[in-house]
Design a protein around this motif. Sequence first.
Motif, PDB file in Angstrom:
ATOM      1  N   THR A   1     -20.912  -5.604  19.701  1.00 36.80           N
ATOM      2  CA  THR A   1     -20.364  -6.636  20.571  1.00 36.80           C
ATOM      3  C   THR A   1     -19.115  -7.228  19.924  1.00 36.80           C
ATOM      4  O   THR A   1     -19.101  -7.498  18.728  1.00 36.80           O
ATOM      5  CB  THR A   1     -21.390  -7.756  20.800  1.00 36.80           C
ATOM      6  OG1 THR A   1     -22.558  -7.211  21.417  1.00 36.80           O
ATOM      7  CG2 THR A   1     -20.813  -8.844  21.702  1.00 36.80           C
ATOM      8  N   VAL A   2     -18.065  -7.413  20.722  1.00 39.33           N
ATOM      9  CA  VAL A   2     -16.857  -8.071  20.222  1.00 39.33           C
ATOM     10  C   VAL A   2     -17.130  -9.569  20.152  1.00 39.33           C
ATOM     11  O   VAL A   2     -17.345 -10.220  21.167  1.00 39.33           O
ATOM     12  CB  VAL A   2     -15.649  -7.787  21.129  1.00 39.33           C
ATOM     13  CG1 VAL A   2     -14.419  -8.551  20.621  1.00 39.33           C
ATOM     14  CG2 VAL A   2     -15.349  -6.291  21.187  1.00 39.33           C
TER      15      VAL A   2
ATOM     16  N   VAL B   1     -13.364 -10.502  23.841  1.00 34.66           N
ATOM     17  CA  VAL B   1     -14.648 -11.107  23.490  1.00 34.66           C
ATOM     18  C   VAL B   1     -15.683 -10.817  24.575  1.00 34.66           C
ATOM     19  O   VAL B   1     -15.400 -10.969  25.767  1.00 34.66           O
ATOM     20  CB  VAL B   1     -14.493 -12.625  23.301  1.00 34.66           C
ATOM     21  CG1 VAL B   1     -15.853 -13.299  23.164  1.00 34.66           C
ATOM     22  CG2 VAL B   1     -13.628 -12.924  22.087  1.00 34.66           C
ATOM     23  N   GLY B   2     -16.863 -10.361  24.151  1.00 37.52           N
ATOM     24  CA  GLY B   2     -17.924 -10.022  25.090  1.00 37.52           C
ATOM     25  C   GLY B   2     -18.001  -8.551  25.426  1.00 37.52           C
ATOM     26  O   GLY B   2     -19.013  -8.090  25.971  1.00 37.52           O
ATOM     27  N   ASP B   3     -16.939  -7.779  25.126  1.00 33.74           N
ATOM     28  CA  ASP B   3     -16.966  -6.342  25.397  1.00 33.74           C
ATOM     29  C   ASP B   3     -17.963  -5.644  24.477  1.00 33.74           C
ATOM     30  O   ASP B   3     -18.313  -6.151  23.403  1.00 33.74           O
ATOM     31  CB  ASP B   3     -15.588  -5.722  25.191  1.00 33.74           C
ATOM     32  CG  ASP B   3     -14.600  -6.081  26.286  1.00 33.74           C
ATOM     33  OD1 ASP B   3     -14.997  -6.795  27.232  1.00 33.74           O
ATOM     34  OD2 ASP B   3     -13.433  -5.654  26.192  1.00 33.74           O
ATOM     35  N   LEU B   4     -18.385  -4.471  24.905  1.00 38.29           N
ATOM     36  CA  LEU B   4     -19.301  -3.646  24.125  1.00 38.29           C
ATOM     37  C   LEU B   4     -18.533  -2.418  23.637  1.00 38.29           C
ATOM     38  O   LEU B   4     -17.780  -1.805  24.394  1.00 38.29           O
ATOM     39  CB  LEU B   4     -20.481  -3.210  24.997  1.00 38.29           C
ATOM     40  CG  LEU B   4     -21.779  -2.796  24.310  1.00 38.29           C
ATOM     41  CD1 LEU B   4     -22.356  -3.953  23.513  1.00 38.29           C
ATOM     42  CD2 LEU B   4     -22.778  -2.319  25.356  1.00 38.29           C
TER      43      LEU B   4
ATOM     44  N   ALA C   1     -10.247  -7.001  16.664  1.00 34.84           N
ATOM     45  CA  ALA C   1     -11.535  -7.440  17.206  1.00 34.84           C
ATOM     46  C   ALA C   1     -12.610  -7.411  16.126  1.00 34.84           C
ATOM     47  O   ALA C   1     -12.854  -6.361  15.511  1.00 34.84           O
ATOM     48  CB  ALA C   1     -11.946  -6.543  18.370  1.00 34.84           C
ATOM     49  N   PHE C   2     -13.249  -8.557  15.907  1.00 35.51           N
ATOM     50  CA  PHE C   2     -14.377  -8.641  14.978  1.00 35.51           C
ATOM     51  C   PHE C   2     -15.639  -8.238  15.741  1.00 35.51           C
ATOM     52  O   PHE C   2     -16.001  -8.886  16.727  1.00 35.51           O
ATOM     53  CB  PHE C   2     -14.519 -10.061  14.443  1.00 35.51           C
ATOM     54  CG  PHE C   2     -13.382 -10.507  13.562  1.00 35.51           C
ATOM     55  CD1 PHE C   2     -13.487 -10.407  12.182  1.00 35.51           C
ATOM     56  CD2 PHE C   2     -12.218 -11.016  14.109  1.00 35.51           C
ATOM     57  CE1 PHE C   2     -12.443 -10.829  11.356  1.00 35.51           C
ATOM     58  CE2 PHE C   2     -11.171 -11.434  13.302  1.00 35.51           C
ATOM     59  CZ  PHE C   2     -11.282 -11.341  11.921  1.00 35.51           C
ATOM     60  N   MET C   3     -16.298  -7.188  15.286  1.00 38.37           N
ATOM     61  CA  MET C   3     -17.461  -6.648  15.993  1.00 38.37           C
ATOM     62  C   MET C   3     -18.682  -6.624  15.080  1.00 38.37           C
ATOM     63  O   MET C   3     -18.577  -6.481  13.869  1.00 38.37           O
ATOM     64  CB  MET C   3     -17.165  -5.228  16.491  1.00 38.37           C
ATOM     65  CG  MET C   3     -16.073  -5.135  17.529  1.00 38.37           C
ATOM     66  SD  MET C   3     -15.677  -3.419  17.943  1.00 38.37           S
ATOM     67  CE  MET C   3     -14.393  -3.047  16.747  1.00 38.37           C
ATOM     68  N   GLY C   4     -19.846  -6.723  15.676  1.00 36.99           N
ATOM     69  CA  GLY C   4     -21.056  -6.674  14.870  1.00 36.99           C
ATOM     70  C   GLY C   4     -22.273  -6.312  15.702  1.00 36.99           C
ATOM     71  O   GLY C   4     -22.204  -6.292  16.920  1.00 36.99           O
TER      72      GLY C   4
ATOM     73  N   THR D   1     -17.272  -1.792  28.623  1.00 35.48           N
ATOM     74  CA  THR D   1     -17.675  -0.988  27.476  1.00 35.48           C
ATOM     75  C   THR D   1     -16.547  -0.039  27.081  1.00 35.48           C
ATOM     76  O   THR D   1     -15.767   0.409  27.918  1.00 35.48           O
ATOM     77  CB  THR D   1     -18.946  -0.172  27.778  1.00 35.48           C
ATOM     78  OG1 THR D   1     -18.697   0.704  28.891  1.00 35.48           O
ATOM     79  CG2 THR D   1     -20.106  -1.095  28.139  1.00 35.48           C
ATOM     80  N   HIS D   2     -16.461   0.250  25.787  1.00 38.84           N
ATOM     81  CA  HIS D   2     -15.427   1.133  25.250  1.00 38.84           C
ATOM     82  C   HIS D   2     -16.076   2.137  24.304  1.00 38.84           C
ATOM     83  O   HIS D   2     -16.949   1.772  23.520  1.00 38.84           O
ATOM     84  CB  HIS D   2     -14.371   0.341  24.473  1.00 38.84           C
ATOM     85  CG  HIS D   2     -13.795  -0.834  25.209  1.00 38.84           C
ATOM     86  ND1 HIS D   2     -12.630  -0.757  25.939  1.00 38.84           N
ATOM     87  CD2 HIS D   2     -14.240  -2.117  25.325  1.00 38.84           C
ATOM     88  CE1 HIS D   2     -12.365  -1.946  26.467  1.00 38.84           C
ATOM     89  NE2 HIS D   2     -13.325  -2.778  26.120  1.00 38.84           N
ATOM     90  N   ASP D   3     -15.644   3.386  24.372  1.00 39.86           N
ATOM     91  CA  ASP D   3     -16.105   4.417  23.447  1.00 39.86           C
ATOM     92  C   ASP D   3     -14.891   4.881  22.651  1.00 39.86           C
ATOM     93  O   ASP D   3     -13.930   5.409  23.218  1.00 39.86           O
ATOM     94  CB  ASP D   3     -16.733   5.584  24.211  1.00 39.86           C
ATOM     95  CG  ASP D   3     -17.378   6.594  23.286  1.00 39.86           C
ATOM     96  OD1 ASP D   3     -17.810   6.197  22.185  1.00 39.86           O
ATOM     97  OD2 ASP D   3     -17.444   7.779  23.651  1.00 39.86           O
TER      98      ASP D   3
END
Length: 230
Positions: A133-134, A209-212, A144-147, A94-96
């Motif tokens: 989510t990435v 990919v898969g990171d939050l 990174a495409f996130m949604g 996870t990343h903030d």
Amino acid sequence: MKISPVSEDSVLITLADAISDTLPRHIARLCNLIDASSDDWLVDLVPSYTTLLVIYDPERIDFRRVEAHLNSSLRKASETVPDSPYGDSSGQVTHDIPVYYSPETGPDLEWIARNNRISVDDVINFHSGRNYTVYAIGFAPGFAFMGEVDPAIAAPRKDTPRARVPAGSVGIATRQTAVYPKVSPGGWQLIGRSPVSLFDPVNLSVLNVGDLVSFHAVSRERFLKLGGEL
């Protein structure tokens, strides 16, 4: 799930017909399994929204052996835990990310507010009020495409892309969001800027990919103290 040959040195694993928040985590786990169980025939792994491209050395292995190896990895990746359709979610990174949301750093912030008939504060609160989510890395190294963003702040890509988007710019396109890791052209609607570096040639992409990912608002002063540039 299916495995299809793409070229003489690559195959495509298709895991679903539509994206979901849990699918990228499963693809990331599958990447780890394939990488850990493969030897010198594996050249590269390219994960995307619903697929995983596997590039191999045809001089060291043929398609049938690659297919057998990948089927074994798929079976392992499909081992589930209770209440999880794609396996164990433990260990998810996870990343903030801090963001200075303002017209100064987000020239499209006020436009998104007007276009969606909400306030600027609403745009900021909606964007920073959920986890993302990435789904994929592409367009540029570390991008990174996130949604997905809340429908209340969804916005189309610009008709004419900007020739120069500053590094760290946070944008929205349809219901996806992203941070531009380096200066580049871009057509996303910009709502702010982060002081965090998300890519360098040594450590490569910070996001995978898969990171939050979550975002939190910071002041102009805090943005500059963290190394942000205006």
